[in-house]
Write an enzyme that holds these catalytic residues in place. Structure first.
Site, short mmCIF file in Angstrom:
data_model
loop_
_atom_site.label_atom_id
_atom_site.label_comp_id
_atom_site.label_asym_id
_atom_site.label_seq_id
_atom_site.Cartn_x
_atom_site.Cartn_y
_atom_site.Cartn_z
N ARG A 122 0.91 -1.16 0.00
CA ARG A 122 0.00 0.00 0.00
C ARG A 122 0.93 1.19 0.00
NH1 ARG A 122 -2.53 3.81 -0.83
NH2 ARG A 122 -4.25 4.67 0.39
N HIS B 9 1.61 7.29 1.35
CA HIS B 9 0.45 8.18 1.24
C HIS B 9 0.17 8.83 2.60
CE1 HIS B 9 -1.33 4.52 2.95
NE2 HIS B 9 -2.30 5.29 3.41
N HIS C 86 -3.38 10.96 4.82
CA HIS C 86 -4.80 11.29 4.82
C HIS C 86 -4.96 12.69 5.36
CE1 HIS C 86 -5.30 7.02 4.15
NE2 HIS C 86 -4.54 6.79 5.22
N GLU D 170 -5.51 7.46 11.30
CA GLU D 170 -5.73 6.05 10.94
C GLU D 170 -5.36 5.15 12.12
OE1 GLU D 170 -4.11 4.83 7.15
OE2 GLU D 170 -3.47 2.91 7.96
N HIS E 116 2.78 7.47 5.48
CA HIS E 116 3.00 6.07 5.84
C HIS E 116 2.86 5.14 4.64
CE1 HIS E 116 -1.28 7.04 6.54
NE2 HIS E 116 -1.55 5.82 6.13
N GLU F 175 -10.93 5.86 1.62
CA GLU F 175 -9.61 5.30 1.35
C GLU F 175 -9.22 5.55 -0.10
OE1 GLU F 175 -7.23 4.19 2.97
OE2 GLU F 175 -6.08 2.83 1.72
MN MN Z 1 -3.41 5.05 5.27
#
Ligand code: MN
Ligand code: MN
Length: 386
Positions: free
Chosen positions: A96, A99, A101, A106, A145, A168
């Site tokens: 993943r 990125h 937010h 989170e 992260h 998301e």
């Molecule tokens: Mn995340």
């Protein structure tokens, strides 16, 4: 004598409210009046309570060769205004991507498998930490992260965000940004020839598969200069649970996990026939993910409104802040529920403790039954000591 119930008053208020709508045309509450729940009409204001259950299992995941993800947000689960969630799986090497937010912190719980997390905070401190089943992480809003499956099996985890409107699929990804920055800007930024960036992705990568990274070097000794001030990892299952008559409860708030300033996690286990007693949370909404077993939850929402729904593994449940609730194990196996609250401070009030804190005389007046009725009632919160 005519008695007036709260329900009558609420209905009268609702009629008055609709008259104000008619008079003002645009503002349902009139000028200067305070809305009951928020700026818009709340799903909680109707005569009937909305559903507190979301069929997460039936949602279609977004898949790639690196893994899959699906989300539960207020768009499909209207009552979940304060907390949203993602269920994600990463294959070994599945990444993943880097990125952040912009609109939510989170919180996560690893259900199975292992993964590696990298983080950076505004002080420039970074961490690379491996996570095992039962571990919790917390990334403050806006911190960068990444998460990668490190095998040997797929890693599955639940992410919970302290904003029901979070998505998301609308986060800030590094490939998305660099892919939409001119090559000469990237050249200036990194001091590399513009041609270097010709083969970088033009759009968001989101999930990608690569080699499984090698094992980490041994962790620095706690307290040494290399050890970070705030670890992102909390080994939740290693915590000794609180024991109550019908099961156990683990809690991870800011007290146990200092970085987790805006969220508290819980792991509730209830034996067959057991119950999490009547209670409410003054300061937070409660988001639930049913991990194992069969449950029945009832939510009390004032005005004569109560709603009972059944939950099984894979379902999501939700209780708005201040709403009364209880959870029964109605199956023949242990019930296991993951909980997340949108406050770093855990608060709960039990009906049993509340009644025990009042005299039999007051209770007799309140309920209209003799004082002797209360002689054998519990003398405190019996089923969930804090
Ligand atoms: Mn995340
Ligand atoms: Mn609760």
């Amino acid at each position: 004598m005519t008695s007036i119930s709260r329900r009558d008053l609420m209905e009268a208020a609702a009629v008055t409210g609709s008259l104000i709508v008619a008079a003002s045309g645009s503002n349902a509450y009139g000028d200067g009046a305070q809305p009951q729940f928020g700026p818009g009409p709340s799903v909680l204001q109707g005569k009937e309570l909305p559903s507190f259950r979301f069929d997460f299992g039936a949602q279609k995941p977004r898949t790639s060769d690196g893994g899959w993800a699906k989300e539960a947000t207020v768009l499909k689960f209207p009552v979940s205004e304060k907390l949203a969630a993602v269920l994600m799986a990463l294959v070994p090497g599945g990444l993943r991507e880097l990125h952040w937010h912009a609109n939510a912190a989170e919180w996560a719980y690893v259900i199975k498998g292992r993964c590696r997390v990298t983080t950076i905070d505004p002080e420039g401190r970074s961490e690379v930490v491996d996570f095992n089943p039962g571990d919790v992480w917390y990334f403050p809003r806006g911190h960068g992260h990444s998460i990668q499956g490190i095998g040997p099996d797929d890693c599955e985890f639940v992410l919970v965000f302290d904003n029901g409107y979070f998505s998301e699929f609308g986060t800030f990804s590094i490939t998305d940004w660099l892919g939409h920055a001119p090559a000469d800007v990237l050249s200036k930024n990194f001091g590399e020839p513009a041609a270097t960036f010709a083969s970088f992705p033009k759009d968001e990568v989101y999930l990608v598969k690569g080699p499984v990274p090698p094992p980490l070097p041994p962790e620095p000794v706690p307290g040494s200069l290399d050890a970070p001030a705030l670890s992102h990892r909390y080994p939740f299952l290693a915590q000794r649970p609180q024991i109550f008559e019908g099961g156990t409860l683990r809690l991870v708030s800011e007290r146990e996990f200092p970085i987790s300033t805006t969220m508290t996690g819980g792991l509730l286990q209830i034996k067959p026939g057991g119950m999490r007693e009547l209670h409410w949370h003054p300061n937070a909404d409660e988001w639930q993910y049913y991990l194992k077993g069969k449950a029945r939850m009832t939510v009390f929402g004032s005005g004569g409104r109560a709603r009972t729904e059944e939950f099984s593994a894979g379902d999501v449940g939700y209780v708005p802040q201040g709403f009364g609730h209880y959870i029964e194990n109605v199956g023949s196996d242990d019930l296991e529920v993951l909980l997340a609250f949108n406050s770093g401070l855990y608060q709960s009030i039990s009906v049993t403790a509340w009644m025990a804190a009042n005299t039999p005389l007051l209770l007799s007046t309140n309920f209209g039954v003799p004082q002797s009725v209360f002689a054998t009632f519990p003398k405190g919160e019996t089923t969930m000591p804090d």
